[in-house]
Structure formats: structure tokens, C-alpha cells
Motif scaffolding. Structure first.
Motif, mmCIF file in Angstrom:
data_model
loop_
_atom_site.group_PDB
_atom_site.id
_atom_site.type_symbol
_atom_site.label_atom_id
_atom_site.label_comp_id
_atom_site.label_asym_id
_atom_site.label_seq_id
_atom_site.Cartn_x
_atom_site.Cartn_y
_atom_site.Cartn_z
ATOM 1 N N MET A 1 58.537 56.916 42.683
ATOM 2 C CA MET A 1 58.111 56.139 41.522
ATOM 3 C C MET A 1 58.343 57.007 40.286
ATOM 4 O O MET A 1 57.893 58.138 40.208
ATOM 5 C CB MET A 1 56.630 55.761 41.652
ATOM 6 N N GLY A 2 59.035 56.428 39.338
ATOM 7 C CA GLY A 2 59.342 57.180 38.125
ATOM 8 C C GLY A 2 58.199 57.151 37.140
ATOM 9 O O GLY A 2 57.222 56.406 37.276
ATOM 10 N N MET A 3 58.351 58.003 36.165
ATOM 11 C CA MET A 3 57.326 58.109 35.122
ATOM 12 C C MET A 3 57.162 56.780 34.391
ATOM 13 O O MET A 3 56.042 56.370 34.088
ATOM 14 C CB MET A 3 57.704 59.217 34.132
ATOM 15 N N GLN A 4 58.262 56.086 34.157
ATOM 16 C CA GLN A 4 58.197 54.803 33.464
ATOM 17 C C GLN A 4 57.386 53.792 34.275
ATOM 18 O O GLN A 4 56.580 53.039 33.716
ATOM 19 C CB GLN A 4 59.607 54.268 33.235
ATOM 20 N N ASP A 5 57.579 53.774 35.588
ATOM 21 C CA ASP A 5 56.819 52.860 36.443
ATOM 22 C C ASP A 5 55.330 53.175 36.410
ATOM 23 O O ASP A 5 54.491 52.272 36.423
ATOM 24 C CB ASP A 5 57.328 52.927 37.890
ATOM 25 N N GLN A 6 55.005 54.463 36.378
ATOM 26 C CA GLN A 6 53.592 54.862 36.330
ATOM 27 C C GLN A 6 52.939 54.355 35.045
ATOM 28 O O GLN A 6 51.823 53.835 35.064
ATOM 29 C CB GLN A 6 53.459 56.380 36.429
ATOM 30 N N PHE A 7 53.645 54.509 33.929
ATOM 31 C CA PHE A 7 53.098 54.037 32.659
ATOM 32 C C PHE A 7 52.975 52.512 32.653
ATOM 33 O O PHE A 7 52.003 51.958 32.148
ATOM 34 C CB PHE A 7 53.955 54.497 31.476
ATOM 35 N N LYS A 8 53.958 51.849 33.232
ATOM 36 C CA LYS A 8 53.918 50.390 33.286
ATOM 37 C C LYS A 8 52.735 49.922 34.130
ATOM 38 O O LYS A 8 52.003 48.999 33.743
ATOM 39 C CB LYS A 8 55.220 49.856 33.867
ATOM 40 N N ASN A 9 52.522 50.563 35.281
ATOM 41 C CA ASN A 9 51.396 50.209 36.139
ATOM 42 C C ASN A 9 50.059 50.449 35.439
ATOM 43 O O ASN A 9 49.143 49.624 35.517
ATOM 44 C CB ASN A 9 51.449 50.989 37.450
ATOM 45 N N LYS A 10 49.966 51.601 34.767
ATOM 46 C CA LYS A 10 48.728 51.919 34.049
ATOM 47 C C LYS A 10 48.500 50.916 32.923
ATOM 48 O O LYS A 10 47.370 50.458 32.692
ATOM 49 C CB LYS A 10 48.783 53.356 33.502
ATOM 50 N N SER A 11 49.572 50.547 32.254
ATOM 51 C CA SER A 11 49.473 49.568 31.174
ATOM 52 C C SER A 11 48.970 48.228 31.705
ATOM 53 O O SER A 11 48.092 47.594 31.104
ATOM 54 C CB SER A 11 50.844 49.391 30.514
ATOM 55 N N GLU A 12 49.515 47.781 32.820
ATOM 56 C CA GLU A 12 49.077 46.519 33.422
ATOM 57 C C GLU A 12 47.614 46.600 33.860
ATOM 58 O O GLU A 12 46.858 45.645 33.702
ATOM 59 C CB GLU A 12 49.970 46.157 34.617
ATOM 60 N N GLN A 13 47.238 47.734 34.400
ATOM 61 C CA GLN A 13 45.853 47.921 34.842
ATOM 62 C C GLN A 13 44.897 47.841 33.652
ATOM 63 O O GLN A 13 43.867 47.161 33.705
ATOM 64 C CB GLN A 13 45.716 49.275 35.546
ATOM 65 N N LEU A 14 45.244 48.533 32.569
ATOM 66 C CA LEU A 14 44.389 48.510 31.379
ATOM 67 C C LEU A 14 44.345 47.111 30.760
ATOM 68 O O LEU A 14 43.295 46.670 30.275
ATOM 69 C CB LEU A 14 44.883 49.536 30.361
ATOM 70 N N LYS A 15 45.469 46.425 30.787
ATOM 71 C CA LYS A 15 45.523 45.061 30.262
ATOM 72 C C LYS A 15 44.586 44.151 31.057
ATOM 73 O O LYS A 15 43.842 43.345 30.480
ATOM 74 C CB LYS A 15 46.964 44.555 30.351
ATOM 75 N N GLN A 16 44.596 44.286 32.375
ATOM 76 C CA GLN A 16 43.723 43.474 33.227
ATOM 77 C C GLN A 16 42.251 43.808 32.983
ATOM 78 O O GLN A 16 41.403 42.918 32.913
ATOM 79 C CB GLN A 16 44.080 43.677 34.709
ATOM 80 N N GLN A 17 41.941 45.083 32.828
ATOM 81 C CA GLN A 17 40.562 45.485 32.551
ATOM 82 C C GLN A 17 40.085 44.910 31.223
ATOM 83 O O GLN A 17 38.935 44.470 31.096
ATOM 84 C CB GLN A 17 40.442 47.009 32.538
ATOM 85 N N ALA A 18 40.981 44.912 30.228
ATOM 86 C CA ALA A 18 40.621 44.356 28.922
ATOM 87 C C ALA A 18 40.345 42.858 29.024
ATOM 88 O O ALA A 18 39.387 42.348 28.427
ATOM 89 C CB ALA A 18 41.729 44.634 27.914
ATOM 90 N N LYS A 19 41.164 42.147 29.797
ATOM 91 C CA LYS A 19 40.949 40.711 29.982
ATOM 92 C C LYS A 19 39.592 40.452 30.640
ATOM 93 O O LYS A 19 38.853 39.559 30.243
ATOM 94 C CB LYS A 19 42.045 40.112 30.862
ATOM 95 N N GLU A 20 39.285 41.236 31.667
ATOM 96 C CA GLU A 20 38.007 41.067 32.360
ATOM 97 C C GLU A 20 36.840 41.353 31.425
ATOM 98 O O GLU A 20 35.830 40.642 31.432
ATOM 99 C CB GLU A 20 37.955 41.970 33.586
ATOM 100 N N ALA A 21 36.970 42.408 30.620
ATOM 101 C CA ALA A 21 35.895 42.758 29.687
ATOM 102 C C ALA A 21 35.696 41.655 28.649
ATOM 103 O O ALA A 21 34.556 41.318 28.296
ATOM 104 C CB ALA A 21 36.206 44.088 29.001
ATOM 105 N N MET A 22 36.791 41.078 28.169
ATOM 106 C CA MET A 22 36.677 39.996 27.192
ATOM 107 C C MET A 22 36.015 38.767 27.822
ATOM 108 O O MET A 22 35.180 38.124 27.200
ATOM 109 C CB MET A 22 38.068 39.620 26.644
ATOM 110 N N GLY A 23 36.387 38.469 29.039
ATOM 111 C CA GLY A 23 35.775 37.330 29.727
ATOM 112 C C GLY A 23 34.289 37.535 29.921
ATOM 113 O O GLY A 23 33.482 36.627 29.708
#
Length: 66
Positions: A1-23
Motif C-alpha cells: 500500500m502506497g503512501m497515497q493510499d494511506q492518506f486516501k484511507n485516512k481521509s475517508e475515515q475522517l470524512k465518515q467520522q465527521a458525518k457521524e458526528a454531524m448526525g
């Protein structure tokens, strides 16, 4: 897994957490708002009940005195 994939995964994870927090925040705000609407109704019901109880006690006292 490349560095770009790691950042993308982390970004998606944070995005999902933000959605849950807003809900969750919206749910809590909605709950507080509905509680705020219920309080005056509950207070009015309690006031009516207390007035009825006072009238009943006064009637009982008048009946005893008669």
C-alpha cells in the motif's frame, strides 16, 4: 500500500467520522428542541392538576364543615 493510499484511507475515515458526528449533533439538537416544546405542556398539565386538587380539598373541607 502506497503512501497515497494511506492518506486516501485516512481521509475517508475522517470524512465518515465527521458525518457521524454531524448526525449525532443534529439528533441531540432535535431532542433538546422537542424537550423544550414538551416542558410548557407538562407545566400546564401540572398546573391544571394542582388547581383541581385544591378545588377538591376545598370541597371536602366545606362538606366536613356542613
Amino acid at each position: 500500500m502506497g503512501m497515497q493510499d494511506q492518506f486516501k484511507n485516512k481521509s475517508e475515515q475522517l470524512k465518515q467520522q465527521a458525518k457521524e458526528a454531524m448526525g449525532k449533533a443534529k439528533d441531540e439538537a432535535s431532542e433538546r428542541a422537542s424537550q423544550g416544546r414538551e416542558r410548557p405542556e407538562e407545566q400546564a398539565r401540572r398546573a391544571r392538576q394542582e388547581a383541581q386538587d385544591r378545588m377538591d380539598r376545598e370541597r371536602m373541607a366545606q362538606d366536613r364543615d356542613a
